[in-house]
Design a protein around this motif. Structure first.
Motif, PDB file in Angstrom:
ATOM      1  N   ARG A   3       0.813  -1.213   0.000  1.00 27.11           N
ATOM      2  CA  ARG A   3       0.000   0.000   0.000  1.00 27.11           C
ATOM      3  C   ARG A   3       0.846   1.262   0.000  1.00 27.11           C
ATOM      4  O   ARG A   3       0.339   2.368  -0.078  1.00 27.11           O
ATOM      5  CB  ARG A   3      -0.954  -0.028   1.189  1.00 27.11           C
ATOM      6  CG  ARG A   3      -2.014  -1.104   1.023  1.00 27.11           C
ATOM      7  CD  ARG A   3      -2.925  -1.206   2.212  1.00 27.11           C
ATOM      8  NE  ARG A   3      -3.889  -2.277   1.976  1.00 27.11           N
ATOM      9  CZ  ARG A   3      -4.623  -2.825   2.927  1.00 27.11           C
ATOM     10  NH1 ARG A   3      -4.503  -2.433   4.172  1.00 27.11           N
ATOM     11  NH2 ARG A   3      -5.481  -3.774   2.632  1.00 27.11           N
ATOM     12  N   ALA A   4       2.166   1.087   0.130  1.00 27.42           N
ATOM     13  CA  ALA A   4       3.046   2.259   0.105  1.00 27.42           C
ATOM     14  C   ALA A   4       3.701   2.443  -1.247  1.00 27.42           C
ATOM     15  O   ALA A   4       4.547   3.302  -1.409  1.00 27.42           O
ATOM     16  CB  ALA A   4       4.118   2.114   1.183  1.00 27.42           C
ATOM     17  N   SER A   5       3.331   1.634  -2.228  1.00 33.44           N
ATOM     18  CA  SER A   5       3.984   1.696  -3.527  1.00 33.44           C
ATOM     19  C   SER A   5       3.673   3.020  -4.216  1.00 33.44           C
ATOM     20  O   SER A   5       2.599   3.580  -4.062  1.00 33.44           O
ATOM     21  CB  SER A   5       3.515   0.537  -4.407  1.00 33.44           C
ATOM     22  OG  SER A   5       2.124   0.587  -4.571  1.00 33.44           O
ATOM     23  N   PRO A   6       4.607   3.556  -5.005  1.00 35.53           N
ATOM     24  CA  PRO A   6       4.422   4.864  -5.631  1.00 35.53           C
ATOM     25  C   PRO A   6       3.181   4.925  -6.515  1.00 35.53           C
ATOM     26  O   PRO A   6       2.465   5.924  -6.493  1.00 35.53           O
ATOM     27  CB  PRO A   6       5.719   5.036  -6.440  1.00 35.53           C
ATOM     28  CG  PRO A   6       6.715   4.158  -5.747  1.00 35.53           C
ATOM     29  CD  PRO A   6       5.945   3.000  -5.232  1.00 35.53           C
ATOM     30  N   TRP A   7       2.933   3.881  -7.302  1.00 38.09           N
ATOM     31  CA  TRP A   7       1.760   3.938  -8.206  1.00 38.09           C
ATOM     32  C   TRP A   7       0.478   4.054  -7.418  1.00 38.09           C
ATOM     33  O   TRP A   7      -0.464   4.734  -7.829  1.00 38.09           O
ATOM     34  CB  TRP A   7       1.716   2.704  -9.114  1.00 38.09           C
ATOM     35  CG  TRP A   7       0.981   1.541  -8.506  1.00 38.09           C
ATOM     36  CD1 TRP A   7       1.518   0.531  -7.796  1.00 38.09           C
ATOM     37  CD2 TRP A   7      -0.420   1.300  -8.555  1.00 38.09           C
ATOM     38  NE1 TRP A   7       0.545  -0.325  -7.385  1.00 38.09           N
ATOM     39  CE2 TRP A   7      -0.664   0.116  -7.840  1.00 38.09           C
ATOM     40  CE3 TRP A   7      -1.514   1.979  -9.126  1.00 38.09           C
ATOM     41  CZ2 TRP A   7      -1.928  -0.419  -7.678  1.00 38.09           C
ATOM     42  CZ3 TRP A   7      -2.777   1.440  -8.970  1.00 38.09           C
ATOM     43  CH2 TRP A   7      -2.983   0.269  -8.257  1.00 38.09           C
ATOM     44  N   LEU A  12      -4.518   6.790  -5.698  1.00 35.05           N
ATOM     45  CA  LEU A  12      -5.437   7.307  -4.695  1.00 35.05           C
ATOM     46  C   LEU A  12      -5.643   8.807  -4.871  1.00 35.05           C
ATOM     47  O   LEU A  12      -6.758   9.321  -4.730  1.00 35.05           O
ATOM     48  CB  LEU A  12      -4.910   6.998  -3.295  1.00 35.05           C
ATOM     49  CG  LEU A  12      -5.075   5.559  -2.815  1.00 35.05           C
ATOM     50  CD1 LEU A  12      -4.412   5.370  -1.460  1.00 35.05           C
ATOM     51  CD2 LEU A  12      -6.546   5.187  -2.736  1.00 35.05           C
ATOM     52  N   LEU A  13      -4.562   9.505  -5.187  1.00 33.94           N
ATOM     53  CA  LEU A  13      -4.688  10.932  -5.428  1.00 33.94           C
ATOM     54  C   LEU A  13      -5.590  11.194  -6.631  1.00 33.94           C
ATOM     55  O   LEU A  13      -6.465  12.060  -6.599  1.00 33.94           O
ATOM     56  CB  LEU A  13      -3.304  11.551  -5.653  1.00 33.94           C
ATOM     57  CG  LEU A  13      -3.296  13.059  -5.994  1.00 33.94           C
ATOM     58  CD1 LEU A  13      -3.859  13.851  -4.819  1.00 33.94           C
ATOM     59  CD2 LEU A  13      -1.877  13.511  -6.319  1.00 33.94           C
ATOM     60  N   ALA A  14      -5.393  10.390  -7.687  1.00 30.78           N
ATOM     61  CA  ALA A  14      -6.232  10.550  -8.877  1.00 30.78           C
ATOM     62  C   ALA A  14      -7.683  10.257  -8.558  1.00 30.78           C
ATOM     63  O   ALA A  14      -8.596  10.917  -9.059  1.00 30.78           O
ATOM     64  CB  ALA A  14      -5.737   9.630  -9.995  1.00 30.78           C
ATOM     65  N   ALA A 306     -14.959   4.288  -6.240  1.00 30.87           N
ATOM     66  CA  ALA A 306     -15.302   2.940  -5.790  1.00 30.87           C
ATOM     67  C   ALA A 306     -14.168   1.961  -6.067  1.00 30.87           C
ATOM     68  O   ALA A 306     -13.839   1.112  -5.224  1.00 30.87           O
ATOM     69  CB  ALA A 306     -16.588   2.481  -6.465  1.00 30.87           C
ATOM     70  N   LEU A 307     -13.567   2.058  -7.242  1.00 30.37           N
ATOM     71  CA  LEU A 307     -12.453   1.162  -7.560  1.00 30.37           C
ATOM     72  C   LEU A 307     -11.278   1.391  -6.608  1.00 30.37           C
ATOM     73  O   LEU A 307     -10.652   0.442  -6.120  1.00 30.37           O
ATOM     74  CB  LEU A 307     -12.004   1.381  -9.010  1.00 30.37           C
ATOM     75  CG  LEU A 307     -12.853   0.685 -10.077  1.00 30.37           C
ATOM     76  CD1 LEU A 307     -12.537   1.253 -11.451  1.00 30.37           C
ATOM     77  CD2 LEU A 307     -12.628  -0.820 -10.056  1.00 30.37           C
ATOM     78  N   ALA A 308     -10.970   2.643  -6.325  1.00 26.70           N
ATOM     79  CA  ALA A 308      -9.873   2.939  -5.415  1.00 26.70           C
ATOM     80  C   ALA A 308     -10.161   2.402  -4.022  1.00 26.70           C
ATOM     81  O   ALA A 308      -9.278   1.848  -3.355  1.00 26.70           O
ATOM     82  CB  ALA A 308      -9.624   4.446  -5.365  1.00 26.70           C
ATOM     83  N   GLU A 312      -7.855  -0.604  -2.232  1.00 24.78           N
ATOM     84  CA  GLU A 312      -7.184  -0.337  -0.965  1.00 24.78           C
ATOM     85  C   GLU A 312      -7.420  -1.466   0.042  1.00 24.78           C
ATOM     86  O   GLU A 312      -6.579  -1.747   0.883  1.00 24.78           O
ATOM     87  CB  GLU A 312      -7.693   0.997  -0.399  1.00 24.78           C
ATOM     88  CG  GLU A 312      -7.163   1.365   0.979  1.00 24.78           C
ATOM     89  CD  GLU A 312      -5.674   1.679   0.981  1.00 24.78           C
ATOM     90  OE1 GLU A 312      -5.087   1.729   2.070  1.00 24.78           O
ATOM     91  OE2 GLU A 312      -5.100   1.861  -0.108  1.00 24.78           O
ATOM     92  N   ARG A 313      -8.590  -2.154  -0.076  1.00 23.89           N
ATOM     93  CA  ARG A 313      -8.952  -3.148   0.936  1.00 23.89           C
ATOM     94  C   ARG A 313      -9.397  -4.462   0.303  1.00 23.89           C
ATOM     95  O   ARG A 313     -10.171  -5.204   0.869  1.00 23.89           O
ATOM     96  CB  ARG A 313     -10.073  -2.574   1.811  1.00 23.89           C
ATOM     97  CG  ARG A 313      -9.687  -1.295   2.522  1.00 23.89           C
ATOM     98  CD  ARG A 313     -10.878  -0.584   3.141  1.00 23.89           C
ATOM     99  NE  ARG A 313     -11.594  -1.408   4.090  1.00 23.89           N
ATOM    100  CZ  ARG A 313     -12.751  -1.052   4.669  1.00 23.89           C
ATOM    101  NH1 ARG A 313     -13.298   0.123   4.374  1.00 23.89           N
ATOM    102  NH2 ARG A 313     -13.350  -1.858   5.521  1.00 23.89           N
ATOM    103  N   ARG A 314      -8.877  -4.748  -0.861  1.00 16.71           N
ATOM    104  CA  ARG A 314      -9.381  -5.893  -1.606  1.00 16.71           C
ATOM    105  C   ARG A 314      -9.025  -7.232  -0.986  1.00 16.71           C
ATOM    106  O   ARG A 314      -9.598  -8.257  -1.363  1.00 16.71           O
ATOM    107  CB  ARG A 314      -8.874  -5.861  -3.053  1.00 16.71           C
ATOM    108  CG  ARG A 314      -7.386  -6.046  -3.211  1.00 16.71           C
ATOM    109  CD  ARG A 314      -7.001  -5.952  -4.667  1.00 16.71           C
ATOM    110  NE  ARG A 314      -5.576  -6.159  -4.849  1.00 16.71           N
ATOM    111  CZ  ARG A 314      -5.055  -6.875  -5.830  1.00 16.71           C
ATOM    112  NH1 ARG A 314      -5.843  -7.450  -6.710  1.00 16.71           N
ATOM    113  NH2 ARG A 314      -3.756  -7.008  -5.946  1.00 16.71           N
TER     114      ARG A 314
END
Length: 700
Positions: A3-7, A12-14, A306-308, A312-314
């Motif tokens: 969850r800390a990966s750059p992409w 999440l920002l997008a 919704a996808l984000a 994040e918790r998939r």
């Protein structure tokens, strides 16, 4: 996934800041998301999108939902025009609003798209399908079928049809319809009819299920949707064969490999791809402007959120109840069925659900799915989903078949709906017989059918199958308070608040009475009291001095069955739609009660036994068309049909041991006539066969 990966930080920002990628219906449409999840950011909607948009196909991860796959491509150039394929591949959402197909070729030349189509043309058959029944098109009937068999549960009704209640106002449509492509550009009559008749052949993921239709019905619906005028199916345009260029096809193969088409479509091993883990991304499809070479999904802001949220918790576990709910959403079962207060047809679509008005909404609307896993026995539920268990013949809207997409659903519903049930005591079979009947019982048979016996009033569903269908605990709860399960039902309670209204049987013990009804149905012993053993014979037709000829709906002979009962005790059902004998039997002929008196008459059965069946006409038998029938002075029918325009006379009469069949035609116009025979009979050529005439004896 880290969850800390750059992409992921970027995504999440997008997700927080991105606006909708397109206006109107530019974004992909996932019906269950639009209806139930578009207003929130819950991970449930994101899970549904991740599955239904094909994200899982490329990036892996078990969503717990039936796989969403693209259509079969091996025969795509034999069902869709090359021009439409090129236009769709180049810009999918422009040519089908709401499509889940991403835009892959934004920066490619038209020649690249053309090469892909040429590659697809090398994968399978080069011959477009041709339905056996393509001689006559009834677009008026097609219009009615499209609006009443279930198509408009998902697709938009059209302005040229008004249901009996009147055309609903636009404001009554509360959820979006699944858009159709420009059908005239994509299909011809034959290919669209094939898709309508059995979409699972080319779309096995079940997102377009199969509604049980006769072949002619599919042709009529296709003719209506294509806006054809005239009734001659032979005169409509045919799909031009597509001839692939080898050099273009090889170039197309490389492009298909590069763009990972095999992630969503079943394609040859030469273009197979492997899963791309999400951790490897430094950008992604969630962006408004994905990097070159990545799929472009014109996602809405709600879809991105919704996808984000899901990604994040998939890794969180998925409970059976939620998995069942999302499976129903993915397959759009909520278009017809309500479950736990959600779904069912909206205010406008209710008008297109037709059936027996005498039963109120129960007679026209599909049943709720609330508690279906504890209501229906697992085997019955599985058979229902396979299309082989039906108890509501009065519903004009057909329960569709979803194929393998629903394989896990019976167990999911059973697990999610399970609860501790109140055990019923042992039942008394004879008490159950009396309770169901009209002689001192609660008169269930006044409204409900029992096997092949009509009720004494309205024709509600058949109760003889209840022990096969229903769980006894659910049955008790329902009989005590039917309106709690289906508000507005005409079904009264004879055990209000759990107290029996009939105290003369089993001392008014509610649990013992209900257990006894169940026990009697399970026993299969006889009939409820009040149904005379010979009740059906009041309208039984018995040929005595001459044959009886009548029309009806008959199993194995369809909606255009012509029955012929012979005094000799051997009888025939002729299928007027396929222009062929369908079945023959011996003994008792036919009970006409339902045909004459039931508004939504079910498909009937012969009363006799020793049934033999003819196979469906083979392609070698030519293009057949029913031309009517005539009766001779003795009442024996001669059926008329044409083969490639040549009229054939088909006279069938009874003998002491079977049937005599004589066919005559103009031998100059038709040199030979392939003829099929029923299975399970002895076939012998009778005297008199010659050029232009064949005569057979069938004995069994």
């Amino acid at each position: 996934m880290s969850r800390a990966s750059p992409w992921w930080r970027w995504a999440l920002l997008a997700a927080v800041t991105a606006a909708a990628a397109a206006s109107g219906r530019g974004e992909p449409m996932v019906v269950g998301f639009d209806r139930f999840h578009a207003q929130g950011t819950a991970i449930d909607g994101g899970r549904l999108l991740y599955n239904e948009l094909g994200c899982a196909n490329c990036h892996g991860g078990d969503t717990g939902l039936p796989a969403r796959r693209g259509p079969e491509l091996a025969t795509v150039t034999t069902r869709a025009t090359a021009e439409w394929l090129q236009a769709f591949i180049a810009d999918p959402s422009r040519h089908r609003a709401g499509t889940s197909m991403p835009h892959l070729f934004a920066a490619r030349e038209a020649a690249d798209v053309d090469a892909v189509v040429h590659y697809l043309g090398t994968l399978g058959s080069k011959t477009p399908p041709r339905p056996k029944v393509l001689r006559h098109i009834n677009t008026d009937l097609g219009r009615e079928l499209f609006h009443t068999k279930g198509c408009v549960a998902c697709h938009a009704p059209r302005a040229d049809y008004a249901p009996p209640e009147g055309r609903p106002a636009a404001t009554e449509f509360t959820h979006a319809s699944v858009a159709l492509p420009e059908l005239k550009e994509k299909y011809v009559l034959a290919t669209l009819a094939e898709v309508i008749r059995d979409p699972l052949k080319t779309r096995p993921d079940g997102r377009m299920p199969r509604i049980e239709l006769e072949e002619q019905d599919a042709v009529d619906i296709a003719g209506y949707l294509l806006g054809l005028s005239g009734s001659d199916g032979e005169a409509v345009p045919k799909l031009r064969p597509f001839l692939s260029n080898a050099a273009k096809a090889e170039r197309g193969r490389a492009i298909v490999k590069t763009f990972r088409c095999a992630a969503c479509h079943d394609l040859p091993a030469a273009v197979a791809v492997t899963t791309i883990p999400l951790q490897a991304f430094t950008g992604g499809c969630l962006g408004e402007t994905p990097a070159a070479g990545l799929p472009r999904y014109p996602l809405s802001a709600a879809q991105r959120r919704a996808l984000a949220a899901y990604l994040e918790r998939r890794d969180e576990p998925l409970a059976a109840a939620l998995r069942a709910s999302l499976t129903l959403a993915a397959l759009n079962c909520a278009a017809c069925h309500e479950r736990d207060g959600r779904g069912g047809p909206d205010g406008a679509r209710r008008a297109y659900f037709l059936g027996d008005h005498n039963l109120g909404d129960t007679g026209r609307l599909p049943p709720p799915l609330t508690g279906a896993g504890r209501k229906l026995q697992p085997d019955w539920l599985a058979q229902t989903l396979k299309g082989s268990a039906r108890v509501r013949p009065y519903l004009q809207t057909r329960m569709p078949v979803y194929g393998n997409a629903v394989a896990a659903l019976p167990a999911l519903l059973h697990e999610s709906d399970a609860r501790s049930e109140r055990a019923l005591p042992p039942g008394d079979i004879e008490a159950g017989r009396k309770l169901l009947g009209t002689q001192g019982g609660v008169s269930c048979i006044t409204c409900h059918r029992w096997s092949d016996r009509a009720s004494l009033g309205i024709q509600a569903l058949d109760l003889s199958t209840m022990a096969k269908r229903l769980e006894p605990g659910w049955l008790r709860e329902y009989l005590v308070n039917p309106a709690a399960y289906r508000p507005g039902t005409l079904m009264p309670s004879f055990w209000p608040e759990g107290k029996a209204s009939n105290h003369a049987i089993l001392g008014g013990d509610t649990d013992r009475q209900i257990a006894s009804i169940f026990a009697f149905a399970r026993s299969g012993r006889g009939l409820p009291e009040g149904i005379p053993e010979a009740a059906s014979r009041e309208f039984e037709l018995t040929p005595r001095d001459r044959p009886i000829v009548m029309r009806t709906f008959l199993q194995q002979a369809g909606t255009h069955a012509i029955l012929v009962g012979f005094p000799a005790g051997v009888h025939l059902a002729y299928d007027g739609r396929e222009a062929r004998p369908a079945i023959a039997w011996k003994g008792r002929f036919f009970d006409a009660y339902s045909t004459w008196f039931v508004r939504a008459a079910p498909f009937e059965k012969p009363l006799g036994d020793a049934i033999v069946s003819w196979p469906a006409p083979a392609a070698a038998e030519g293009t057949r068309r029913f031309e009517g029938y005539r009766l001779d002075a003795a009442g024996v029918p001669t059926f008329l049909f044409s083969v490639d325009g040549v009229v054939v006379e088909d006279r069938i009469e009874a003998t002491a041991t079977g049937l005599r069949r004589t066919l005559r035609w103009n031998v100059e116009a038709l040199r030979s006539l392939p003829v099929s025979h029923p299975s399970g009979v002895t076939v012998s050529e009778a005297a008199g066969s010659e050029a232009g005439k064949l005569s057979y004896l069938y004995t069994w």
